[in-house]
Enzyme design. Structure first.
Site, PDB file in Angstrom:
ATOM      1  N   GLY A  31      33.219  35.227  61.324  1.00 52.60           N
ATOM      2  CA  GLY A  31      33.371  35.213  59.877  1.00 52.60           C
ATOM      3  C   GLY A  31      32.505  34.134  59.269  1.00 52.60           C
ATOM      4  O   GLY A  31      31.616  33.590  59.925  1.00 52.60           O
ATOM      5  N   VAL A  33      31.387  30.464  57.574  1.00 50.79           N
ATOM      6  CA  VAL A  33      31.612  29.071  57.943  1.00 50.79           C
ATOM      7  C   VAL A  33      32.883  28.570  57.247  1.00 50.79           C
ATOM      8  O   VAL A  33      33.125  28.848  56.078  1.00 50.79           O
ATOM      9  CB  VAL A  33      30.402  28.214  57.538  1.00 50.79           C
ATOM     10  CG1 VAL A  33      30.662  26.748  57.834  1.00 50.79           C
ATOM     11  CG2 VAL A  33      29.158  28.690  58.253  1.00 50.79           C
ATOM     12  N   ASP A  35      35.940  29.446  57.624  1.00 55.55           N
ATOM     13  CA  ASP A  35      37.034  30.388  57.384  1.00 55.55           C
ATOM     14  C   ASP A  35      38.227  30.110  58.291  1.00 55.55           C
ATOM     15  O   ASP A  35      39.283  30.713  58.104  1.00 55.55           O
ATOM     16  CB  ASP A  35      36.549  31.831  57.602  1.00 55.55           C
ATOM     17  CG  ASP A  35      35.848  32.404  56.384  1.00 55.55           C
ATOM     18  OD1 ASP A  35      35.909  31.761  55.327  1.00 55.55           O
ATOM     19  OD2 ASP A  35      35.228  33.476  56.496  1.00 55.55           O
ATOM     20  N   THR A 111      32.845  32.519  67.988  1.00 51.71           N
ATOM     21  CA  THR A 111      31.404  32.652  67.755  1.00 51.71           C
ATOM     22  C   THR A 111      30.997  31.938  66.473  1.00 51.71           C
ATOM     23  O   THR A 111      31.765  31.892  65.504  1.00 51.71           O
ATOM     24  CB  THR A 111      30.999  34.129  67.663  1.00 51.71           C
ATOM     25  OG1 THR A 111      31.746  34.757  66.610  1.00 51.71           O
ATOM     26  CG2 THR A 111      31.300  34.846  68.969  1.00 51.71           C
ATOM     27  N   GLY A 473     -19.179  32.051  76.251  1.00 51.80           N
ATOM     28  CA  GLY A 473     -20.209  32.782  76.972  1.00 51.80           C
ATOM     29  C   GLY A 473     -19.740  34.060  77.638  1.00 51.80           C
ATOM     30  O   GLY A 473     -20.443  34.613  78.498  1.00 51.80           O
ATOM     31  N   SER A 542      -8.788  37.401  74.605  1.00 48.04           N
ATOM     32  CA  SER A 542      -7.463  37.711  75.204  1.00 48.04           C
ATOM     33  C   SER A 542      -6.653  36.428  75.387  1.00 48.04           C
ATOM     34  O   SER A 542      -6.441  35.974  76.512  1.00 48.04           O
ATOM     35  CB  SER A 542      -7.624  38.462  76.529  1.00 48.04           C
ATOM     36  OG  SER A 542      -8.580  37.876  77.369  1.00 48.04           O
TER      37      SER A 542
END
Length: 638
Positions: A31, A33, A35, A111, A473, A542
């Site tokens: 949710g 920050v 909460d 999380t 070169g 490259s």
């Protein structure tokens, strides 16, 4: 005393047996920050009696030092373990906690809420059965709430709890709760989240967490713990699906036994069941199911077993054993959703390793269809994906693999992408469907092959890949080498960076993404020319190791020589035959290698030419001698 001891031992044994057979629910909290995610988990740990006396004493001391609740226990500190989290009062990393009740065991992942930690949230959600999305009753549905809800739907979590937290700060008002619930359900419907259970709670005060709150008599639904104890597990749903067993190991302890070991990720299997092995498509019958404790009458999703099959069947690690009546699909090109998880951006055309279950295969993102704005769900045009970005992409694999759409089977539809150079996990992906051309396009057999074409030319085909800064070169030396090879009677072709950009690659610029695509196209052309029996010379800056490695991987190991034209930047600038460095220094030329775009020096080039020591003629002679020393040419004549 012995009788009492026996009773205690018996009780402990019975408790352990009950505990062992409890089901396990994995869920996440997410949710906006502040909460109250960490506070909620801390309250669950506290109410489930999962804290020892010394932990309580420690958290009381930490609450006085770091807490935000005055003299009361700050339950968030039970989860926010990093010093930075405690100092800022936020969650940064994914924090996992275990607890249990009489009915079920739980693993909860707290999380982070910030957008820059999207990859952390995806990691925590990848194995979850349910999600608890918290909303502050004072603020309602926020941007981060919408983003995390989108991620929950993307990952495929089917059970969502809308926990309207801090109800004590709005006077436990039903009106505030009803408004938030209505708004969220409307948004969840857009995402395809069918099951949403809304619960008004106060994590700090314990309202509707374990016991029903007397302060909200208008609410008649389950408590949060009651919901978590009874919600259906993904494992239960998986057992009702078709059989899927990714083979992890061919079990052959002796000459008389051959079995195929893996975790049943979906469905059920019994002796006598007809199965199909993918990608080969061969069918056979299950003869035995062997586990640690011996033969089994069946096996269901979530169990690791060894299957013994009837007859001789060619099966190896990475194959997928399926129900013959409902097999998975097989393809080498997909539409997939990617969550980019690395600081270096995703560039289409760059090659990665795709790992799905027990199979690992080279892959590349061939196209980014769009990037998703996770806050508004808007589709945005994109040529690259940065850290935490989410996009829908086309993927191409080097060989066909068995799969299911992620929405149907998470285990056989989800994958990760791995950087081939660093072995870092750079993305998590979900397969949406196979591209139609993956089924309609097949390799056509030809009778005249590379060996025949090389034989008629009396030479060994190969790629001489010249790389280095502008002004090192490359073009000059490769041109001289081709002249020498032609004089010796060899069939060659020189692919020069400037010349190719006048035709094949004239649509490309010089951004990192365009440079990757430039080299991808050249490498594919070089591969075709090697197949034609030619000695191919390429002269390209490259700048990225990944693309040079990709070019090397397209041909046989002894058909590729990376030649590094080693020239210090200051020397290259002094030469500056085209005046490009001067333009770049004046800001007139953007993304110029060596100035504002990097050049990654080869770590193990097949040949290094120090251009401060050798002139162009001497360098060309050195290359020809090296080819002769490797047996690629006969320097005395073809």
């Amino acid at each position: 005393m012995a009788h009492v001891s026996d009773l205690i031992a018996s009780d402990i044994g019975e408790y352990l047996r009950r505990h062992e057979t409890k089901s396990l629910l994995r869920f996440i909290t997410c949710g906006s920050v502040d909460d109250g995610k960490s506070t909620l988990i801390g309250r669950l740990l506290y109410e489930s009696k999962m804290l020892f006396d010394d932990q309580l004493a420690s958290i009381e001391a930490d609450s006085r030092k770091w807490g935000t609740q005055g003299d009361e226990i700050d339950f968030a500190l039970l989860v926010d373990g990093l010093a930075a989290e405690r100092e800022q009062g936020i969650t940064i990393d994914v924090a996992y906690r275990y607890f249990s009740t009489d009915r079920r065991k739980f693993i909860v992942a707290d999380t982070p809420g910030h957008e820059q930690y999207t990859r952390n949230m995806v990691t925590g959600a990848s194995t979850a059965d349910a999600a608890v999305i918290l909303v502050d009753a004072r603020h309602g549905v926020q941007t981060q709430t919408r983003r995390h809800s989108y991620l929950v739907s993307l990952i495929g979590i089917r059970h969502v709890v809308l926990a309207v937290n801090k109800m004590d700060l709005v006077g436990h008002a039903q009106k505030a709760f009803d408004a938030i619930e209505a708004e969220y359900r409307g948004f969840a419907a857009q995402l395809g989240i069918a099951e949403v259970t809304a619960i008004p709670v106060s994590a700090l005060r314990g309202d509707n967490i374990v016991e029903r709150s007397e302060r909200m008599p208008w609410y008649h639904g389950p408590t949060l713990m009651g919901y978590l104890e009874t919600v259906e597990l993904d494992e239960t749903r998986a057992q009702a699906g078709p059989l899927r067993l990714p083979v992890q190991w061919v079990n052959r302890p002796n000459l008389d036994f051959r079995g195929y070991t893996g975790l049943v990720t979906s469905g059920r299997v019994q002796p006598g069941d007809r199965i199909r092995v993918l990608p080969s498509g061969r069918e056979t019958t299950v003869q035995r199911i062997v586990a640690v404790d011996g033969d089994r009458p069946d096996a269901v999703a979530g169990e690791a077993v060894t299957l013994v099959l009837e007859g001789e069947t060619d099966i190896s690690r990475g194959d997928l054993i399926c129900d013959a009546r409902a097999p998975a699909e097989v393809a080498d090109q997909f539409d997939a959703t990617l969550v980019w998880m690395h600081e270096n951006p995703l560039l289409p055309g760059r090659r990665y390793l795709l790992k799905m279950g027990s199979v690992t295969v080279p892959a590349q993102v061939t196209q980014i269809k769009h990037q998703v704005n996770v806050n508004t769900l808007e589709h945005l045009a994109a040529r690259r994906l940065e850290l935490n970005a989410i996009g829908e992409c086309n993927l191409g694999l080097d060989r066909p693999v068995p799969f299911d759409a992620y929405r149907d089977q998470r285990d056989t539809g989800g994958f990760i992408l791995i950087d081939r150079m660093s072995n870092d996990t750079v993305a998590a992906g979900m397969i949406n469907f196979a591209l139609r051309r993956a089924h309609n396009i097949h390799r056509q057999h030809v009778d005249v092959d590379k060996a025949a074409r090389a034989q008629i030319k009396h030479q060994r085909p190969c790629v001489l890949w010249f790389t280095g800064l502008s002004g090192s070169g490359k073009s000059t030396v490769s041109n001289l080498v081709e002249k020498r090879l032609l004089a010796l009677g060899y069939h060659t072709y020189l692919l020069d960076g400037d010349n190719v950009r006048h035709g094949l690659n004239k649509d490309l610029g010089f951004t990192a993404a365009d440079r990757v695509e430039n080299i991808r196209r050249v490498a594919e052309v070089a591969k075709l020319m090697v197949d034609a029996g030619l000695i191919v010379l390429t002269a390209f800056i490259s700048p990225f190791r990944a693309e040079r490695q990709m070019a090397r991987a397209l041909v046989a190991a002894d058909e590729f020589l990376e030649i590094y034209m080693d020239t210090p930047l200051d020397v290259a600038e002094q030469r500056d035959p085209k005046g490009l460095y001067r333009k770049a220094r004046r800001g007139e030329l953007k993304n110029f290698t060596g100035i504002d775009s990097p050049y990654e020096v080869p770590e193990a080039a097949d040949m290094r030419i120090d251009t401060t020591v050798l002139n162009a003629e001497q360098a060309a002679d050195a290359v020809v001698r090296a080819l002769a020393g490797r047996g690629i040419i006969d320097a005395t004549g073809a």
